[in-house]
Design an enzyme around this catalytic site. Structure first.
Site, mmCIF file in Angstrom:
data_model
loop_
_atom_site.group_PDB
_atom_site.id
_atom_site.type_symbol
_atom_site.label_atom_id
_atom_site.label_comp_id
_atom_site.label_asym_id
_atom_site.label_seq_id
_atom_site.Cartn_x
_atom_site.Cartn_y
_atom_site.Cartn_z
ATOM 1 C CD GLU A 27 42.067 -22.349 30.498
ATOM 2 O OE1 GLU A 27 43.218 -21.946 30.646
ATOM 3 O OE2 GLU A 27 41.774 -23.347 29.806
ATOM 4 C CG ASP A 31 40.850 -25.687 23.976
ATOM 5 O OD1 ASP A 31 40.032 -25.127 23.201
ATOM 6 O OD2 ASP A 31 40.747 -25.596 25.211
ATOM 7 C CB SER A 32 41.546 -21.205 23.674
ATOM 8 O OG SER A 32 40.495 -21.760 24.445
ATOM 9 C CB CYS A 86 32.658 -24.146 24.770
ATOM 10 S SG CYS A 86 34.239 -23.682 25.523
ATOM 11 C CB CYS A 132 39.387 -24.855 20.302
ATOM 12 S SG CYS A 132 38.880 -23.181 20.744
ATOM 13 C CG HIS A 141 37.347 -24.611 28.383
ATOM 14 N ND1 HIS A 141 37.782 -24.290 27.127
ATOM 15 C CD2 HIS A 141 38.376 -24.359 29.229
ATOM 16 C CE1 HIS A 141 39.031 -23.850 27.221
ATOM 17 N NE2 HIS A 141 39.416 -23.874 28.477
#
Ligand code: DGL
Length: 257
Positions: free
Chosen positions: A154, A12-13, A186, A75, A188
């Site tokens: 994050e 994932d990013s 997403c 992602c 996240h």
């Protein structure tokens, strides 16, 4: 090492794909996993498709260099930018991507609008356009780009005033009683689900594609007879391009929570 007992790669990013890895661990607890988060280059959602494609290829090459037997692109943004090309370059690799879980949202048949929260890139790309096209006659689907939301996650912020204000600002535009469901497009976003529930109420179904993706990964590995035969609890190794201790700590905390 026996092919079956090699680890599974996740990418994932940043820390978002851990929401998918969590689901994979639930249904495949004996597998070993290597998770690579590219927090140094995040957010991907604001980059060009070419940049994200290049970063995704690099991440896949990195995971393959670690000996993984299959890969989950956990992602939505990287999937929309690169998965089709990856399949061409690695036709024999068990590879799964993730896309906004629109199908289960439509099948709920709830009255009202289906909001799809995702990055601007996911919502702009051809993959999502095709998905919209498929369901647009069966439901009212509203894409809601959320620039800036992954940054809270994050930074380890899942609740509190700032996150609430951000979400309120996104959701207030839509009338409460008219939201049928919300799709977290997403990886996240499942980490702020509780805060979102507090805002929209328990009656609004909130859906993400984590479990579906984990099941698809299991199916693809099984197809190639690559599921582990170990009966021990698997090992999890988290690697992050940012090299910051906090992000590694946050990653393991998210996996446990
Ligand atoms: N976790 C990523 C996704 O599922 C996106 C976050 C980013 O913008 O990098 O789309």
């Amino acid at each position: 090492m026996d092919n079956k007992n090699r680890p599974i790669g996740f990418f994932d990013s940043g820390v978002g794909g851990l929401s998918v890895l969590k689901e994979a661990i639930k249904i495949m607890p004996n597998e070993d996993y290597i998770y690579f988060g590219d927090s140094k280059n995040a957010p991907y959602g604001m980059k060009s498709v070419e940049e994200v494609r290049e970063l995704t290829f690099k991440a896949v090459e990195f995971l393959l260099s670690k000996g993984v037997k299959g890969i989950a692109i956990a992602c939505n943004t990287a999937t929309s930018a690169a998965v089709a090309d990856l399949r061409k370059v690695y036709p024999n690799l068990p590879l799964v991507g993730i896309e906004p879980a629109l199908k289960p949202a439509v099948e709920l048949n709830n009255k009202g609008d289906i909001l799809i929260m995702a990055t601007a890139m996911t919502l702009k790309e051809a993959k999502f356009k095709r998905l919209m096209e498929k369901y647009k006659d069966r439901a009212s689907i509203i894409p809601v780009p959320c620039p800036g939301l992954m940054e809270f996650i994050e930074a380890g912020k899942f609740e509190g005033k700032e996150v609430e204000e951000y979400l309120l600002d996104k959701i207030n535009t839509y009338k409460k009683g008219e939201i049928a469901s919300i799709v977290l497009g997403c990886t996240h976003y499942p980490f702020i689900k509780e805060t979102l529930v507090n805002i929209v109420g328990k009656d609004v179904e909130i859906i993400d594609g984590g479990l579906g993706t984990a099941k698809e990964l299991r199916r693809r590995l099984n197809e190639k007879n690559l599921l582990t035969d170990s009966t021990n609890e698997g090992k999890i190794n988290v690697i992050n391009s940012s090299n910051k201790d906090e992000i590694i700590e946050l990653s393991y905390r998210l996996l446990k929570g």
